[in-house]
Scaffold this motif. Structure first.
Motif, short mmCIF file in Angstrom:
data_model
loop_
_atom_site.label_atom_id
_atom_site.label_comp_id
_atom_site.label_asym_id
_atom_site.label_seq_id
_atom_site.Cartn_x
_atom_site.Cartn_y
_atom_site.Cartn_z
N TYR A 157 22.73 22.98 76.08
CA TYR A 157 23.87 22.96 75.16
C TYR A 157 25.06 22.44 75.92
O TYR A 157 25.11 22.46 77.14
N ASP A 158 26.06 21.98 75.22
CA ASP A 158 27.22 21.36 75.86
C ASP A 158 27.91 22.27 76.86
O ASP A 158 28.42 21.83 77.87
N ASP A 159 27.97 23.55 76.60
CA ASP A 159 28.74 24.46 77.45
C ASP A 159 27.88 25.36 78.32
O ASP A 159 28.37 26.32 78.89
N GLU A 160 26.61 25.09 78.44
CA GLU A 160 25.72 26.00 79.16
C GLU A 160 24.88 25.24 80.17
O GLU A 160 24.39 24.15 79.90
N THR A 161 24.69 25.84 81.35
CA THR A 161 23.80 25.31 82.38
C THR A 161 22.87 26.43 82.79
O THR A 161 23.31 27.56 83.02
N VAL A 162 21.58 26.12 82.86
CA VAL A 162 20.60 27.11 83.30
C VAL A 162 19.91 26.54 84.54
O VAL A 162 19.40 25.42 84.51
N SER A 163 19.94 27.31 85.64
CA SER A 163 19.33 26.84 86.90
C SER A 163 18.02 27.59 87.14
O SER A 163 17.91 28.78 86.90
N TYR A 164 17.04 26.82 87.66
CA TYR A 164 15.73 27.37 87.95
C TYR A 164 15.34 27.02 89.38
O TYR A 164 15.82 26.03 89.93
#
Length: 168
Positions: A157-164
């Motif tokens: 999403y434009d305002d979200e970052t998920v790191s793995y």
């Protein structure tokens, strides 16, 4: 010389048996060489065999090189580098995403579709985007991604970052 049909003895130079008239067959012992005759050469057959062996070796080597290139290409492709289990970094949760070579991904979290969890989707890579497809309704979601060694960042999403981080 003896006739092979009737066994009658004939002169050595005879072409036909003097008793039964059959054509005389000249049978030479295996070690006998005809005087003045050139020994048979196996060179043309040897060249043909050598040529066939070289062709076969070249063919097999080409197949091996092709297979190695395909395997290496698949490993270094984006899809090949994504394959495996990835856990979320930082929040201590047991949530993960697992990408498979057959183009499916299993997720225990709601990163792809916020209302769903513990589901399986199809995925493909298009440039810098991962395209997730829900088999149930065919809906697709695009997520910008960045892959850096053992770390994967998704921007679903434009305002979200998920790191793995890679688990295996």
């Amino acid at each position: 010389m003896y006739c092979t049909k009737c066994g009658a003895q004939n002169p050595d130079h005879a072409n036909f048996c003097q008793k039964c008239g059959s054509r005389m067959e000249r049978i030479l012992p295996p070690h006998y060489e005809v005087p003045g005759a050139r020994p048979a050469s196996s060179a043309p057959f040897q060249k043909r065999r050598d040529s066939a062996e070289k062709w076969m070796i070249t063919f097999i080597a080409s197949v091996i090189v092709f297979v190695v290139i395909v395997i290496i290409g698949n490993y270094f492709s984006a899809e090949g580098r994504l394959v495996g289990r990835w856990e979320i970094v930082g929040d201590g949760s047991p949530e993960y995403m697992e990408f498979f070579r057959n183009g499916t991904v299993v997720t225990t979290e709601s990163v792809i579709w916020q209302e769903e969890e513990n589901d399986q989707y199809d995925y493909r890579v298009e440039g810098d985007y991962l395209i997730f497809r829900d088999d149930w309704d065919g809906e697709e979601t695009r997520a910008f991604y960045r892959l850096d060694g053992d770390y994967l960042e998704l921007y679903p999403y434009d305002d979200e970052t998920v790191s793995y981080r890679r688990m295996d």
